[in-house]
Design an enzyme around this catalytic site. Structure first.
Site, PDB file in Angstrom:
ATOM      1  N   HIS A 172      41.755  52.274 100.834  1.00  0.00           N
ATOM      2  CA  HIS A 172      42.612  53.173 100.162  1.00  0.00           C
ATOM      3  C   HIS A 172      44.119  52.788 101.483  1.00  0.00           C
ATOM      4  CE1 HIS A 172      41.624  55.896  96.930  1.00  0.00           C
ATOM      5  NE2 HIS A 172      40.446  55.366  97.517  1.00  0.00           N
TER       6      HIS A 172
ATOM      7  N   TYR B 271      46.778  65.790  99.479  1.00  0.00           N
ATOM      8  CA  TYR B 271      45.213  66.866 100.550  1.00  0.00           C
ATOM      9  C   TYR B 271      46.921  67.532 100.239  1.00  0.00           C
ATOM     10  CZ  TYR B 271      42.534  64.833 103.590  1.00  0.00           C
ATOM     11  OH  TYR B 271      41.815  63.837 103.792  1.00  0.00           O
TER      12      TYR B 271
ATOM     13  N   PRO C 219      36.141  69.632 107.519  1.00  0.00           N
ATOM     14  CA  PRO C 219      36.157  67.985 106.997  1.00  0.00           C
ATOM     15  C   PRO C 219      38.026  67.619 106.740  1.00  0.00           C
ATOM     16  CG  PRO C 219      35.451  70.106 105.153  1.00  0.00           C
ATOM     17  CD  PRO C 219      35.282  70.585 106.506  1.00  0.00           C
TER      18      PRO C 219
ATOM     19  N   LYS D 171      36.339  63.811 109.756  1.00  0.00           N
ATOM     20  CA  LYS D 171      35.759  62.899 110.314  1.00  0.00           C
ATOM     21  C   LYS D 171      34.359  63.414 111.047  1.00  0.00           C
ATOM     22  CE  LYS D 171      39.877  60.913 112.292  1.00  0.00           C
ATOM     23  NZ  LYS D 171      40.024  60.140 110.739  1.00  0.00           N
TER      24      LYS D 171
ATOM     25  N   TYR E 158      44.290  59.557 111.382  1.00  0.00           N
ATOM     26  CA  TYR E 158      43.257  59.423 109.767  1.00  0.00           C
ATOM     27  C   TYR E 158      42.767  58.283 109.720  1.00  0.00           C
ATOM     28  CZ  TYR E 158      42.729  60.462 105.099  1.00  0.00           C
ATOM     29  OH  TYR E 158      41.848  60.950 104.557  1.00  0.00           O
TER      30      TYR E 158
END
Ligand code: RFL
Ligand code: PHB
Length: 393
Positions: free
Chosen positions: A72, A201, A293, A297, A384
């Site tokens: 991704h 998200y 979450p 990580k 990220y």
């Protein structure tokens, strides 16, 4: 029995450490209190950093991950119906994340373990580490009613948040840092095509939601729920209804629903112990730290702990570098705290805190600020995709 490293816990941390050590010719035994089937039934993480993929390659277990995992390059953040694309690859000079389930990683590691011929004991009861401050530590356990003892050089505590290793360290040695959030994540896994190729998200008036996936035909969705919510109160229909409500309109219209394969609530917490070692006992992964979450990580931090201990132990056995042992905690915690901060930051910005206070408005403003330019989005993207592992010299 005798071994060089006794590994307590057969989750991803314990299995990956065992595999890496075995490939260096360092003998190890893995113990777990539950069965392999039980471990494989836990649905957890899905987003894997590049550093972790590299470590899986080094361990010789990345073949299926490279074939079936999805790379991704972007992630979407939707705020009150408007999309913001974080172009991870452009913003980080070429990095990306891999979407591949924790269950699959565990599966691949268990297969490799079996091939390696190294010993593992599942459904081991009463596992206890002893004498970790001496140079002759050992572990005792029971299996099928028989008592066993493993004499070893080092003990790796890879036994998760509720494990025995952290708890066996005498009172007063560890300092605990903890924050419990007023919500959990209700997760649902289904054999339905994901609503979007990239993860989304979602911040909405009703709270956070996440659209994730395991493959082109398997979806993983989460919605934020109050801490005291019970999974029994959530029929599949109710879940889908609430999820649709929180998604941007186009996604809600595209959403394909179906029966759940798994549904559970995970409470959100930040937790760290310092130091992450006591004599010859080392803590790794969830045994030493938990993150909410939201930043994806938890598993990735477990992998970086494994990387550190693996490299130290290899230098100890191959080059006699016993001086490095005392530095495990210090090196590991530097990266852990970055992950803890990032996960806390993402959680704060994206969730509804049910308080209608000035802090809620400030959290909204902070999110809008960090989504507003490439320069600011880069700060999010770099974390990220994962910060680099520290060299051990
Ligand atoms: P685990 O996986 O908990 O494994 C510990 C093992 O130790 C065994 N054990 C014992 N064995 C012997 N004696 C005892 N007394 C024992 N006590 C326990 C247990 O049976 C178990 O087999 O810890 P490990 O290996 O450190 O791995 C950590 C990860 O599992 C965890 O950090 C991640 O799942 C967190 N996480 C995520 N991390 C990511 O990096 N990316 C994600 O996208 C992500 N999503 C998530 C997540 C965790 C979630 N939940 C359910 C907490 C999503 C969710 C919903
Ligand atoms: C997941 O797919 O389970 C997942 C993905 C991203 C997260 C957390 C969980 O931040």
């Amino acid at each position: 029995m005798k071994t060089q490293v006794a590994i307590i816990g057969s989750g991803p941390s314990g299995l990956l450490l065992g595999q890496l050590l075995s490939r260096q010719g360092i003998d190890n035994i893995i113990l777990d209190r539950v069965s392999p089937e039980y471990i494989l039934g836990r649905i957890r993480a899905g987003v894997i950093e590049q550093g972790f993929v590299e470590l899986m390659k080094e361990a010789g277990v990345a073949e299926r991950m490279l074939r079936e995992g999805e790379i991704h390059h972007e992630v979407e953040i939707a705020v009150h119906g408007a999309y913001h694309t974080i172009n991870l690859t452009e913003l980080t000079g070429g990095k990306s994340v891999t979407v591949y389930g924790q269950t699959e990683i565990t599966h691949d590691l268990m297969d490799a373990r079996e091939e390696s011929g190294q010993l593992s004991y599942y459904e081991a009861e009463n596992v206890v580490p002893h004498d970790m401050k001496s140079d002759k530590p050992y572990v005792t356990f029971e299996k099928d009613g028989e008592e066993h003892r493993i004499d070893c050089d080092y003990i790796a505590g890879c036994d998760g948040f509720h494990g025995v290793c952290r708890q066996s360290i005498p009172a007063g040695v560890l300092t605990e840092y903890e924050r419990v959030y007023p919500f959990g994540w209700l997760g649902l896994l289904s054999d339905t095509p994901p609503v979007n190729f990239e993860l989304i998200y979602v911040k909405s008036d009703e709270g956070f939601a996440l659209c994730s996936k395991r493959s082109a035909s398997r979806s993983r969705y989460y919605i934020q729920v109050p801490l005291d919510e019970k999974v029994e109160n959530w029929s599949d229909d109710r879940f889908w209804e609430e999820l649709k409500h929180r998604l941007p309109e186009d996604a809600a219209q595209r959403l394909v629903t179906g029966p759940s394969l798994e549904k559970s609530i995970a409470p959100l917490r930040s937790f760290v112990v310092e130091p992450m070692q006591h004599g010859r006992l080392f803590l790794l992964g969830d045994a030493a730290h938990i993150v909410p979450p939201t930043g994806a990580k938890g598993l990735n931090l477990a992998a970086s702990d494994v990387n550190t201990l693996y490299r130290i132990l290899t230098k100890v056995y191959k080059e006699g570098r016993t001086d490095l042992l005392a530095r495990y905690s210090e090196i590991t915690l530097r990266r852990v705290w970055h992950g803890v901060r990032f996960s806390w930051w993402m959680t704060n910005m994206l969730h509804h805190f049910y308080s209608d206070s000035i802090e809620d408005k400030i959290r909204d403003s902070e999110l809008n600020f960090f989504l507003a330019s490439d320069h600011r989005r880069r700060i999010l993207a770099e974390q990220y995709v994962g910060l680099p592992y520290e060299d051990i010299a």
